[in-house]
Design an enzyme around this catalytic site. Structure first.
Site, PDB file in Angstrom:
ATOM      1  N   CYS A   1     -16.798   1.971   0.342  1.00 16.36           N
ATOM      2  CA  CYS A   1     -15.623   1.123   0.580  1.00 16.36           C
ATOM      3  C   CYS A   1     -15.134   1.199   2.016  1.00 16.36           C
ATOM      4  O   CYS A   1     -14.380   0.331   2.451  1.00 16.36           O
ATOM      5  CB  CYS A   1     -14.502   1.493  -0.388  1.00 16.36           C
ATOM      6  SG  CYS A   1     -14.008   3.222  -0.283  1.00 16.36           S
TER       7      CYS A   1
ATOM      8  N   ASP B   1     -16.993   7.065  -1.678  1.00 12.28           N
ATOM      9  CA  ASP B   1     -15.693   6.892  -1.014  1.00 12.28           C
ATOM     10  C   ASP B   1     -15.422   8.213  -0.291  1.00 12.28           C
ATOM     11  O   ASP B   1     -16.107   9.215  -0.546  1.00 12.28           O
ATOM     12  CB  ASP B   1     -14.638   6.623  -2.120  1.00 12.28           C
ATOM     13  CG  ASP B   1     -13.213   6.455  -1.600  1.00 12.28           C
ATOM     14  OD1 ASP B   1     -13.028   6.288  -0.378  1.00 12.28           O
ATOM     15  OD2 ASP B   1     -12.276   6.490  -2.429  1.00 12.28           O
TER      16      ASP B   1
ATOM     17  N   ARG C   1       0.878  -1.184   0.000  1.00 17.42           N
ATOM     18  CA  ARG C   1       0.000   0.000   0.000  1.00 17.42           C
ATOM     19  C   ARG C   1       0.907   1.223   0.000  1.00 17.42           C
ATOM     20  O   ARG C   1       1.688   1.421   0.932  1.00 17.42           O
ATOM     21  CB  ARG C   1      -0.920  -0.004   1.213  1.00 17.42           C
ATOM     22  CG  ARG C   1      -1.684   1.295   1.374  1.00 17.42           C
ATOM     23  CD  ARG C   1      -2.794   1.219   2.398  1.00 17.42           C
ATOM     24  NE  ARG C   1      -3.963   0.564   1.849  1.00 17.42           N
ATOM     25  CZ  ARG C   1      -5.216   0.752   2.289  1.00 17.42           C
ATOM     26  NH1 ARG C   1      -5.458   1.564   3.285  1.00 17.42           N
ATOM     27  NH2 ARG C   1      -6.229   0.109   1.738  1.00 17.42           N
TER      28      ARG C   1
ATOM     29  N   HIS D   1      -7.227   0.855  -6.569  1.00 19.54           N
ATOM     30  CA  HIS D   1      -7.482   0.020  -5.381  1.00 19.54           C
ATOM     31  C   HIS D   1      -8.184  -1.258  -5.872  1.00 19.54           C
ATOM     32  O   HIS D   1      -9.361  -1.472  -5.605  1.00 19.54           O
ATOM     33  CB  HIS D   1      -8.346   0.793  -4.391  1.00 19.54           C
ATOM     34  CG  HIS D   1      -8.376   0.220  -3.011  1.00 19.54           C
ATOM     35  ND1 HIS D   1      -7.680  -0.919  -2.652  1.00 19.54           N
ATOM     36  CD2 HIS D   1      -9.030   0.628  -1.888  1.00 19.54           C
ATOM     37  CE1 HIS D   1      -7.904  -1.179  -1.378  1.00 19.54           C
ATOM     38  NE2 HIS D   1      -8.718  -0.262  -0.889  1.00 19.54           N
TER      39      HIS D   1
ATOM     40  N   ARG E   1     -13.732  -8.417   1.331  1.00 24.82           N
ATOM     41  CA  ARG E   1     -12.313  -8.166   1.111  1.00 24.82           C
ATOM     42  C   ARG E   1     -11.514  -9.446   1.381  1.00 24.82           C
ATOM     43  O   ARG E   1     -10.611  -9.799   0.634  1.00 24.82           O
ATOM     44  CB  ARG E   1     -11.812  -7.035   2.029  1.00 24.82           C
ATOM     45  CG  ARG E   1     -12.457  -5.674   1.803  1.00 24.82           C
ATOM     46  CD  ARG E   1     -12.101  -5.100   0.461  1.00 24.82           C
ATOM     47  NE  ARG E   1     -10.655  -5.024   0.280  1.00 24.82           N
ATOM     48  CZ  ARG E   1      -9.864  -4.043   0.718  1.00 24.82           C
ATOM     49  NH1 ARG E   1     -10.400  -3.015   1.353  1.00 24.82           N
ATOM     50  NH2 ARG E   1      -8.557  -4.061   0.482  1.00 24.82           N
TER      51      ARG E   1
ATOM     52  N   GLN F   1     -10.242  -3.695  -3.500  1.00 25.35           N
ATOM     53  CA  GLN F   1     -11.532  -3.171  -3.035  1.00 25.35           C
ATOM     54  C   GLN F   1     -12.625  -3.446  -4.065  1.00 25.35           C
ATOM     55  O   GLN F   1     -13.709  -3.929  -3.735  1.00 25.35           O
ATOM     56  CB  GLN F   1     -11.411  -1.659  -2.789  1.00 25.35           C
ATOM     57  CG  GLN F   1     -12.716  -1.010  -2.382  1.00 25.35           C
ATOM     58  CD  GLN F   1     -13.183  -1.480  -1.018  1.00 25.35           C
ATOM     59  OE1 GLN F   1     -12.431  -1.436  -0.068  1.00 25.35           O
ATOM     60  NE2 GLN F   1     -14.424  -1.944  -0.917  1.00 25.35           N
TER      61      GLN F   1
HETATM   62  N1   CP Z   1     -11.432   0.134   2.184  1.00 24.09           N
HETATM   63  C1   CP Z   1     -10.151   0.031   2.636  1.00 24.09           C
HETATM   64  O1   CP Z   1      -9.206  -0.191   1.890  1.00 24.09           O
HETATM   65  O2   CP Z   1     -10.052   0.173   3.987  1.00 24.09           O
HETATM   66  P1   CP Z   1      -8.695   0.335   4.807  1.00 24.09           P
HETATM   67  O3   CP Z   1      -8.088   1.661   4.414  1.00 24.09           O
HETATM   68  O4   CP Z   1      -9.126   0.304   6.244  1.00 24.09           O
HETATM   69  O5   CP Z   1      -7.769  -0.789   4.465  1.00 24.09           O
HETATM   70  N1  NVA Z   2      -9.711   6.830  -1.829  1.00 25.07           N
HETATM   71  C1  NVA Z   2      -9.434   6.427  -0.473  1.00 25.07           C
HETATM   72  C2  NVA Z   2      -9.720   4.970  -0.275  1.00 25.07           C
HETATM   73  C3  NVA Z   2      -9.619   4.512   1.150  1.00 25.07           C
HETATM   74  C4  NVA Z   2      -9.859   3.042   1.297  1.00 25.07           C
HETATM   75  C5  NVA Z   2      -7.989   6.753  -0.126  1.00 25.07           C
HETATM   76  O1  NVA Z   2      -7.110   6.567  -0.976  1.00 25.07           O
HETATM   77  O2  NVA Z   2      -7.724   7.191   0.994  1.00 25.07           O
END
Ligand code: CP
Ligand code: NVA
Length: 303
Positions: free
Chosen positions: A261, A221, A103, A130, A289, A133
């Site tokens: 999400c 989101d 990530r 993502h 997930r 997701q």
């Molecule tokens: N939706 C999602 O990716 O959640 P987190 O940021 O908690 O991993």
């Molecule tokens: N678009 C958001 C998604 C979080 C799961 C971010 O990148 O923070």
């Protein structure tokens, strides 16, 4: 498949196969059958430069359930946080662990890591995509609506964020209608829109109520993605018309799904009332997930 780096680089057939596998894994887990041991004797690294609840927990549980062990490395506890380049990190990790879940900010970091480490690599969120997701969301659509054929999905909020972009590639790869409704300044660039192809399957509409008309899925989101915190004040104002609330829900089909999400910011991108009325769907997405990512892990280990 060797990696899951984006939905852009994934075919419709691969997405369908992952969802079939996820559904099977979900049924097995409910039946307490955890006999899939594809990651036996493997050690995986989770390398995260951004916060996470769902992604971290679902990958940690998923890797263990598939017989592997897992280590969590946050960027500030590793030399990445002190400026060691991704190229060097990849060549070290590739000699020690069997796979990596990353990530981070730049999509190019995940791609470079995959290339230079030589181990299966999974994108657990970048600024661009993502994919994990949206696989879980598609699994939820399959369970709740029987699939996406003939369905209209509407994404509300930052139309240029990672989640919106993974939805765009899902729509193009699987062939369903997607409408992105966002302020003009938060739509993807014209070049990006062109790069989608997809014969107009993805539409960009500034008027949120018009976009919501006859929708099967209303999706949102956070308005401020990780890394964009300094823009918070400006964003909160400009995104107000894109909140999913009762008025927007009224424009959609009467049985439309409302999806998020998570994490959710109540009274910002969604009202408390609409979120709680749709909690069954939203937390089903979160559970999915785990199942979707176990399918991804099995697929990348198989190569
Ligand atoms: N939706 C999602 O990716 O959640 P987190 O940021 O908690 O991993
Ligand atoms: N678009 C958001 C998604 C979080 C799961 C971010 O990148 O923070």
């Amino acid at each position: 498949m060797k990696h899951l780096l984006s939905l852009e680089s994934t075919t419709g057939e691969e997405i369908e196969a992952l969802l079939e596998s996820a559904e099977e894994l979900k049924h097995k887990r409910w039946a307490k059958d955890l006999s899939d041991n594809d990651l036996e004797d493997q050690c995986w690294a989770l390398m995260f430069s951004k916060s996470s609840t769902r992604t971290r927990v679902s990958f940690e549980v998923g890797i263990r359930e598939l017989g592997g062990s897992v280590m969590f490395l946050s960027s500030n506890q590793s030399q990445l946080g002190r400026g060691e380049p991704i190229e060097d990190t990849a060549r070290v990790m590739g000699r020690m662990v069997h796979g990596a879940v990353i990530r981070t900010f730049a999509q190019s970091d995940v791609e470079q890591f995959a290339e230079l480490s030589g181990i299966p690599t999974i994108n657990a969120l970048t600024d661009d995509e993502h994919p994990c997701q949206i696989l879980a969301d598609l699994l939820t659509m399959r369970e709740r609506l029987g699939g996406w054929e003939g369905r209209k999905v509407v994404f509300f909020g930052d139309g240029d964020c990672n989640v919106a972009k993974s939805w765009m590639w899902a729509a193009v790869r699987l062939g369903f209608e997607l409408v992105i409704t966002a302020p003009e300044a938060f739509m993807p660039s014209e070049d990006y829109k062109k790069s989608l192809g997809g014969d107009g399957l993805v539409q960009f509409v500034a008027d949120a109520k018009a976009a919501a008309k006859d929708a099967d899925v209303l999706y949102t989101d956070v308005w401020v993605s990780m890394g964009k915190e300094e823009e918070s004040a400006d964003r909160l104002d400009v995104f107000k018309p894109y909140q999913i609330n009762d008025e927007i829900v009224q424009c959609a089909k009467s049985n439309a799904l409302v999806m998020h999400c998570l994490p959710a910011y109540r009274e910002k991108e969604i009202t408390e009332k609409v979120l709680e009325a749709n909690a069954d769907t939203i937390f089903q997405q979160a559970e999915n997930r785990l199942h979707a990512q176990k399918a991804v892990l099995k697929a990348v280990v198989a190569g």
